[in-house]
Write an enzyme that holds these catalytic residues in place. Structure first.
Site: not given
Lengths: 285, 285
Positions: B149, B33, B207, B182, B102, B52, B100
């Site tokens: 991210k 995101y 990040l 951070e 993995h 990014r 579903r």
């Protein structure tokens, strides 16, 4: 037959089953899940899975979305509506829908509940077990709270994908001390030359697997020796046998680790036997 | 006015905006995101955020869901339809919908795209900045790939919640060597007695924040001294000032760490000045 999912109070056609874009499960991985085996249209070890679910929810301070008895009816109904005799049922609970903000919602929100089920041909698992699977090792890079069965599974996804690309069926995480923790979706086991069965203690670095717990009962009943302690990939490579456990795989023999054959490179006798005996000790509801 | 979200090709009423229950963002946190500030109905540093985003997607081998130019139009359209003059726009891309498992889907799936925007009264941020926020420290417990991210944010959620419960606005993670990495949703900075501005290098453990990167340009333009190096909570407690940066907070003064006042316990001169100057150096589209 179309598949049916339960989503927040409704039974829906799978294709149309959806959750809100601001469900915290979607934006923050703020949710937990369980996968139970279905065998002969019965749910295997449901009680144990629900005890673990409740623990995961408690650790994250997410409320149980409904009474356990109701949840059981929902899960059974999803299995029934999908006419699953053999397969798996998947249950996910997230903190619910709220305007995006890292901290917990300050107003009361209802947890989201999703339940799906699907058939798996048991022959497929048997065939794989007859061949055994390879495992690779990957540096442990998950957060320490792997005792919570959360949907924060991105490291597991990447590890499983790495395994697949190397022709393996599972990746075992190895911690910074050089010991195997567990697989990306399984617990890890080895068998020594004198038939001791070794698996890491559920106290540190792993999820307390339900199949793992039941298998420990199986070992006791069969008067087999269990050692709960960590082992290294080197010890695994030298072991007589290795295997993994998970609800969807029961006991799955491992025949190689990082391309080093384990034993004679064929599924071990102990693993085969434990796989056969397992369901005698499981609970069916 | 009802809020509008963009979801996989459609502009939808926020209340009805949903994703499939088997979206891998929901089941595996398998998505990424970005959050951009909106100021004067313009998107701040959009190009840097998209660079990014593309890097995050590349690291996870998720395809860009559409051409960058199209994505820009979508983001601008969501801002426009929500009539946001000041606020934030949120963009999430997940690997898409698949049964579903993995490992990555073996058949081609389209990445899911969700874009939302909302107004935030800029006075609210100014008021908070005028008071400053407290931070607490928490042991770093995120996976090492915090350079991606991703929506695998459960540790960040728990850290932010812990901060909130202690009357603080942010939690700073502290690594096993005792250095701040951070914040749960911000980058961490301190200012020394001789006005050097310190923040951890984006090479390790954090990040690469966009606001962080732009602020480094601001510092250079203002001929202020920057040191990219880790610092401890003890050094922060003794610092002249501290602050955090994030797209949604710009430069936010920090007045205490673990209840130890920083400087005189009031927002610092440097932080205030950087907050005022920031948008002169930002890009608006």
């Amino acid at each position: 037959m179309s598949r049916i999912a339960y989503v927040n109070g409704q039974y829906e056609l799978m294709g149309a089953a959806s959750v809100h874009i601001e469900d915290r499960g979607y934006q923050f991985a703020d949710g937990v899940y369980e996968v139970c085996e279905i065998r002969g249209a019965k749910i295997v070890d449901f009680t144990k899975h629900m005890t673990r679910l409740q623990r995961s929810l408690r650790e994250l301070r997410i409320a149980m979305p409904m009474a356990l008895a109701s949840l059981k009816i929902v899960v059974q109904e999803v299995v029934r509506r999908n006419r699953v005799r053999n397969g798996i049922v998947y249950l996910q609970v997230s903190r619910g829908v709220s305007r995006r903000d890292h901290a917990f919602p300050t107003h009361p929100v209802s947890p989201s509940v999703v339940v799906t089920a699907r058939s798996i041909n048991p022959q497929k698992g048997s065939d794989t077990a007859a061949r055994g699977i390879k495992v690779i090792t990957q540096p442990e890079n998950r957060w320490p709270r792997v005792d919570i069965k959360s949907v924060s599974l991105l490291p597991n996804v990447l590890a499983k994908q790495a395994a697949k690309e190397q022709g393996a069926g599972e990746a075992w995480f190895v911690d910074r001390d050089g010991f195997v923790t567990e697989g990306s979706s399984t617990n890890a086991w080895i068998v020594t030359s004198d038939n001791r069965v070794i698996t890491r203690s559920a106290e540190t670095g792993i999820l307390a697997g339900i199949t793992r717990a039941v298998l420990i009962d199986v070992l006791a009943a069969m008067q087999l020796k269990l050692e709960e302690r960590p082992f290294t990939p080197a010890e695994a490579a030298q072991a007589k046998e290795a295997f993994v456990t998970a609800s969807s795989q029961i006991v799955m023999p491992v025949i190689a680790i990082d391309d080093k054959l384990i034993g004679d490179g064929k599924p071990g006798v102990m693993a085969k036997r434990l796989r056969e005996e397992f369901h005698r000790f499981a609970e069916f509801v």
